[in-house]
Motif scaffolding. Structure first.
Motif, PDB file in Angstrom:
ATOM      1  N   TRP A  42      17.638  47.502  -8.486  1.00 47.57           N
ATOM      2  CA  TRP A  42      16.438  46.812  -7.987  1.00 47.57           C
ATOM      3  C   TRP A  42      16.599  45.302  -8.080  1.00 47.57           C
ATOM      4  N   GLY A  43      17.234  44.843  -9.152  1.00 55.62           N
ATOM      5  CA  GLY A  43      17.481  43.408  -9.290  1.00 55.62           C
ATOM      6  C   GLY A  43      18.377  42.881  -8.178  1.00 55.62           C
ATOM      7  N   ILE A  44      19.395  43.646  -7.833  1.00 56.72           N
ATOM      8  CA  ILE A  44      20.286  43.253  -6.733  1.00 56.72           C
ATOM      9  C   ILE A  44      19.556  43.361  -5.402  1.00 56.72           C
ATOM     10  N   ALA A  45      18.770  44.421  -5.243  1.00 58.20           N
ATOM     11  CA  ALA A  45      18.053  44.650  -3.981  1.00 58.20           C
ATOM     12  C   ALA A  45      17.041  43.554  -3.692  1.00 58.20           C
ATOM     13  N   PHE A  46      16.525  42.908  -4.729  1.00 60.25           N
ATOM     14  CA  PHE A  46      15.601  41.787  -4.511  1.00 60.25           C
ATOM     15  C   PHE A  46      16.255  40.735  -3.620  1.00 60.25           C
ATOM     16  N   PHE A  47      17.512  40.417  -3.913  1.00 61.88           N
ATOM     17  CA  PHE A  47      18.216  39.400  -3.123  1.00 61.88           C
ATOM     18  C   PHE A  47      18.510  39.912  -1.713  1.00 61.88           C
ATOM     19  N   GLU A  48      18.757  41.206  -1.604  1.00 62.38           N
ATOM     20  CA  GLU A  48      18.963  41.796  -0.284  1.00 62.38           C
ATOM     21  C   GLU A  48      17.722  41.602   0.580  1.00 62.38           C
ATOM     22  N   TYR A  49      16.562  41.874   0.020  1.00 61.69           N
ATOM     23  CA  TYR A  49      15.320  41.724   0.784  1.00 61.69           C
ATOM     24  C   TYR A  49      14.990  40.263   1.089  1.00 61.69           C
ATOM     25  N   MET A  50      15.360  39.376   0.203  1.00 61.76           N
ATOM     26  CA  MET A  50      15.101  37.946   0.433  1.00 61.76           C
ATOM     27  C   MET A  50      15.922  37.414   1.609  1.00 61.76           C
ATOM     28  N   ILE A  51      16.980  38.110   1.965  1.00 64.29           N
ATOM     29  CA  ILE A  51      17.801  37.726   3.111  1.00 64.29           C
ATOM     30  C   ILE A  51      17.462  38.586   4.335  1.00 64.29           C
TER      31      ILE A  51
END
Length: 113
Positions: A42-51
């Motif tokens: 989820w921590g990594i996915a946060f950055f995925e969604y921000m892009i």
């Protein structure tokens, strides 16, 4: 910079994060409880969604929703195959080529005018 170039560039970056969020824990955290891996993902996915969210908003100014989806699938496979081979150390499979050819057909039908 053209919209398609911005969109593709952002979606490639987004997909790098997404692929690591979805699959890297299988290699790096296999001894940890699943919920620890989920929190890390989820921590990594946060950055995925921000892009990914800005990429889709930019792309949607000139591309249809269906075109964005097919573009995303092509990028996903283009990122996943090297990830699978080089990072996860899985072997190359001929099925990658067949899947890619199917996506070429999908791109043709979604982008023809």
């Amino acid at each position: 910079m053209p919209v398609i170039v911005k969109t593709v560039s952002l979606l490639i970056c987004s997909n790098l994060f997404m692929t690591f969020a979805w699959y890297a824990h299988l290699k790096n955290m296999s001894a940890k409880p699943w919920f620890i891996a989920a929190l890390a993902s989820w921590g990594i996915a946060f950055f995925e969604y921000m892009i990914q969210v800005p990429a889709n908003r930019i792309g949607y100014t000139q591309l249809s929703l269906a075109q964005l989806k097919i573009l995303q699938e092509v990028i996903t496979l283009s990122v996943f195959v090297p990830f699978s081979i080089f990072y996860m150390k899985e072997g190359f499979k001929l099925d990658f080529i067949w899947a890619g050819l199917c996506l070429v057909g999908a791109v043709y039908f979604m982008f023809r005018t």
